[in-house]
Design a protein around this motif. Structure first.
Motif, PDB file in Angstrom:
ATOM      1  N   GLU A 251       0.823  -1.205   0.000  1.00 18.05           N
ATOM      2  CA  GLU A 251       0.000   0.000   0.000  1.00 18.05           C
ATOM      3  C   GLU A 251       0.860   1.259   0.000  1.00 18.05           C
ATOM      4  O   GLU A 251       0.610   2.200  -0.768  1.00 18.05           O
ATOM      5  CB  GLU A 251      -0.904  -0.036   1.230  1.00 18.05           C
ATOM      6  N   GLN A 252       1.877   1.278   0.842  1.00 18.64           N
ATOM      7  CA  GLN A 252       2.755   2.440   0.919  1.00 18.64           C
ATOM      8  C   GLN A 252       3.538   2.633  -0.370  1.00 18.64           C
ATOM      9  O   GLN A 252       3.689   3.750  -0.858  1.00 18.64           O
ATOM     10  CB  GLN A 252       3.715   2.296   2.109  1.00 18.64           C
ATOM     11  N   ALA A 253       4.062   1.512  -0.923  1.00 21.28           N
ATOM     12  CA  ALA A 253       4.800   1.597  -2.188  1.00 21.28           C
ATOM     13  C   ALA A 253       3.889   2.094  -3.307  1.00 21.28           C
ATOM     14  O   ALA A 253       4.297   2.897  -4.153  1.00 21.28           O
ATOM     15  CB  ALA A 253       5.382   0.226  -2.538  1.00 21.28           C
ATOM     16  N   SER A 254       2.643   1.645  -3.289  1.00 24.34           N
ATOM     17  CA  SER A 254       1.682   2.054  -4.321  1.00 24.34           C
ATOM     18  C   SER A 254       1.323   3.528  -4.176  1.00 24.34           C
ATOM     19  O   SER A 254       1.232   4.263  -5.163  1.00 24.34           O
ATOM     20  CB  SER A 254       0.414   1.197  -4.229  1.00 24.34           C
ATOM     21  N   ARG A 255       1.119   3.983  -2.937  1.00 28.67           N
ATOM     22  CA  ARG A 255       0.803   5.392  -2.711  1.00 28.67           C
ATOM     23  C   ARG A 255       1.955   6.281  -3.158  1.00 28.67           C
ATOM     24  O   ARG A 255       1.756   7.332  -3.767  1.00 28.67           O
ATOM     25  CB  ARG A 255       0.518   5.627  -1.225  1.00 28.67           C
ATOM     26  N   SER A 256       3.191   5.846  -2.860  1.00 27.16           N
ATOM     27  CA  SER A 256       4.357   6.616  -3.275  1.00 27.16           C
ATOM     28  C   SER A 256       4.455   6.697  -4.787  1.00 27.16           C
ATOM     29  O   SER A 256       4.754   7.750  -5.356  1.00 27.16           O
ATOM     30  CB  SER A 256       5.624   5.960  -2.698  1.00 27.16           C
ATOM     31  N   GLU A 257       4.174   5.575  -5.450  1.00 20.10           N
ATOM     32  CA  GLU A 257       4.219   5.551  -6.913  1.00 20.10           C
ATOM     33  C   GLU A 257       3.173   6.493  -7.499  1.00 20.10           C
ATOM     34  O   GLU A 257       3.453   7.251  -8.435  1.00 20.10           O
ATOM     35  CB  GLU A 257       3.968   4.118  -7.398  1.00 20.10           C
ATOM     36  N   MET A 258       1.961   6.475  -6.963  1.00 24.16           N
ATOM     37  CA  MET A 258       0.899   7.341  -7.472  1.00 24.16           C
ATOM     38  C   MET A 258       1.197   8.810  -7.196  1.00 24.16           C
ATOM     39  O   MET A 258       0.899   9.676  -8.014  1.00 24.16           O
ATOM     40  CB  MET A 258      -0.444   6.941  -6.856  1.00 24.16           C
ATOM     41  N   LYS A 259       1.802   9.086  -6.033  1.00 21.16           N
ATOM     42  CA  LYS A 259       2.156  10.472  -5.722  1.00 21.16           C
ATOM     43  C   LYS A 259       3.179  10.991  -6.718  1.00 21.16           C
ATOM     44  O   LYS A 259       3.084  12.124  -7.195  1.00 21.16           O
ATOM     45  CB  LYS A 259       2.700  10.573  -4.293  1.00 21.16           C
ATOM     46  N   ASN A 260       4.155  10.137  -7.074  1.00 20.56           N
ATOM     47  CA  ASN A 260       5.157  10.539  -8.055  1.00 20.56           C
ATOM     48  C   ASN A 260       4.521  10.815  -9.412  1.00 20.56           C
ATOM     49  O   ASN A 260       4.867  11.775 -10.094  1.00 20.56           O
ATOM     50  CB  ASN A 260       6.225   9.451  -8.193  1.00 20.56           C
ATOM     51  N   TRP A 261       3.575   9.945  -9.801  1.00 18.10           N
ATOM     52  CA  TRP A 261       2.871  10.180 -11.063  1.00 18.10           C
ATOM     53  C   TRP A 261       2.135  11.515 -11.031  1.00 18.10           C
ATOM     54  O   TRP A 261       2.182  12.281 -11.986  1.00 18.10           O
ATOM     55  CB  TRP A 261       1.860   9.063 -11.321  1.00 18.10           C
ATOM     56  N   GLY A 262       1.439  11.784  -9.935  1.00 16.85           N
ATOM     57  CA  GLY A 262       0.667  13.018  -9.829  1.00 16.85           C
ATOM     58  C   GLY A 262       1.536  14.260  -9.883  1.00 16.85           C
ATOM     59  O   GLY A 262       1.223  15.232 -10.570  1.00 16.85           O
ATOM     60  N   LEU A 263       2.666  14.234  -9.160  1.00 21.06           N
ATOM     61  CA  LEU A 263       3.556  15.396  -9.145  1.00 21.06           C
ATOM     62  C   LEU A 263       4.197  15.621 -10.504  1.00 21.06           C
ATOM     63  O   LEU A 263       4.403  16.763 -10.932  1.00 21.06           O
ATOM     64  CB  LEU A 263       4.621  15.223  -8.060  1.00 21.06           C
ATOM     65  N   LYS A 264       4.512  14.531 -11.218  1.00 19.72           N
ATOM     66  CA  LYS A 264       5.068  14.672 -12.561  1.00 19.72           C
ATOM     67  C   LYS A 264       4.050  15.295 -13.505  1.00 19.72           C
ATOM     68  O   LYS A 264       4.387  16.131 -14.353  1.00 19.72           O
ATOM     69  CB  LYS A 264       5.514  13.311 -13.088  1.00 19.72           C
ATOM     70  N   ALA A 265       2.772  14.893 -13.350  1.00 26.19           N
ATOM     71  CA  ALA A 265       1.718  15.459 -14.197  1.00 26.19           C
ATOM     72  C   ALA A 265       1.541  16.951 -13.915  1.00 26.19           C
ATOM     73  O   ALA A 265       1.372  17.767 -14.828  1.00 26.19           O
ATOM     74  CB  ALA A 265       0.407  14.718 -13.962  1.00 26.19           C
ATOM     75  N   ILE A 266       1.599  17.332 -12.641  1.00 30.18           N
ATOM     76  CA  ILE A 266       1.454  18.741 -12.271  1.00 30.18           C
ATOM     77  C   ILE A 266       2.624  19.553 -12.819  1.00 30.18           C
ATOM     78  O   ILE A 266       2.455  20.645 -13.360  1.00 30.18           O
ATOM     79  CB  ILE A 266       1.361  18.892 -10.741  1.00 30.18           C
TER      80      ILE A 266
END
Length: 269
Positions: A140-155
């Motif tokens: 769960e933590q690894a997945s949340r970190s991965e999604m956060k990275n995707w979101g910040l890259k998109a921003i």
């Protein structure tokens, strides 16, 4: 301002799309898990191997027998007790800490044994850590970190395309917001969930769940001043003790039934 709003809306869309593949934790909480059990087990094995190479390992036979006795009783109480093999290592370190990793790896620091003063208190610690693995919290933590990275890259991409002024300041603020608003509160949910599941596990193994409260009272005495709970990955000691107290009635019923069985006695070294 419109460009900033567009960028934020894009980040929200990315987050929502990334969170569609959900699972359910043992307590019924929705989880997003992006990695397979095999991937997580491989990561757990690699991490545990590095720790054994870099940290001194305690070889005291009596101390290891004590930890193994407690851990064995907990593992035998698991619903899937006939499943995977678990490796347990006692590390010589003053840190008041313990952990369990995906794939079946448990580490206890000798510093924790100065706070968990009884077999029941140490069972509360180890049960809590096993609960993290049972609940797929590492995934769960690894997945949340991965999604956060995707979101910040998109921003970042949206800010670049929109030529937003003070882009670095905006990205820094969004990074802090993602950390406080997503990762840290989610970590508190995981910790509370592990407390509940670990409490039930120690009770099924014949350890008195009342000791979980005593453990966190001990932790409060040795840890000193804590950061504000809103900025911490862990619930405050008071919150933890309150939640564990609320779970005692159910856990004690499990314990009273389990302790009538013939169980090995885990003796302090």
């Amino acid at each position: 301002m419109k460009k900033i709003i567009s960028a934020v809306m894009m980040s929200l869309a990315v987050a929502l799309l990334s969170g569609c593949d959900t699972h359910t934790s043992p307590t019924g909480r929705n989880q997003t898990l992006l990695f397979s059990d095999t991937d997580m087990a491989q990561m757990g094995q690699a991490s545990f191997t590095r720790m054994k190479q870099n940290l001194p390992i305690n070889r005291n036979p009596a101390l290891n027998a004590y930890v193994d006795c407690i851990t064995s009783r907990l593992l035998e109480a698991l619903p899937q007790a006939s499943g995977q093999h678990w490796e347990v290592v006692v590390f010589d370190s003053p840190q008041v800490n313990a952990f369990a990793l995906p794939g079946g790896y448990i580490g206890i620091y000798t510093g924790m044994l100065r706070v968990a003063n009884t077999p029941d208190e140490l069972a509360a610690v180890i049960g809590h850590e096993i609960a993290h693995v049972l609940s797929s919290h590492g995934n769960e933590q690894a997945s949340r970190s991965e999604m956060k990275n995707w979101g910040l890259k998109a921003i970042d991409w949206a800010l670049d395309m929109g030529e937003v002024e003070h882009r670095d300041m905006v990205m820094a603020a969004l990074g802090l917001g993602a950390e406080v608003g997503i990762s840290l509160p989610f970590g508190r949910d995981q910790e509370t969930e592990a407390d509940i599941i670990g409490l039930q596990l120690m009770a099924r193994a014949g350890f008195n769940p009342q000791a979980a409260i005593a453990l966190w009272q001990n932790m409060a005495r040795v840890s000193g001043r804590q950061p504000l709970e809103i900025l911490s990955t862990h619930p405050s000691h008071d919150s933890r003790i309150e939640d564990l107290s609320a779970q005692q009635s159910q856990a004690q019923a499990i314990y009273l039934k389990a302790r009538t069985n013939s169980l090995p006695v885990c003796r302090l070294p």
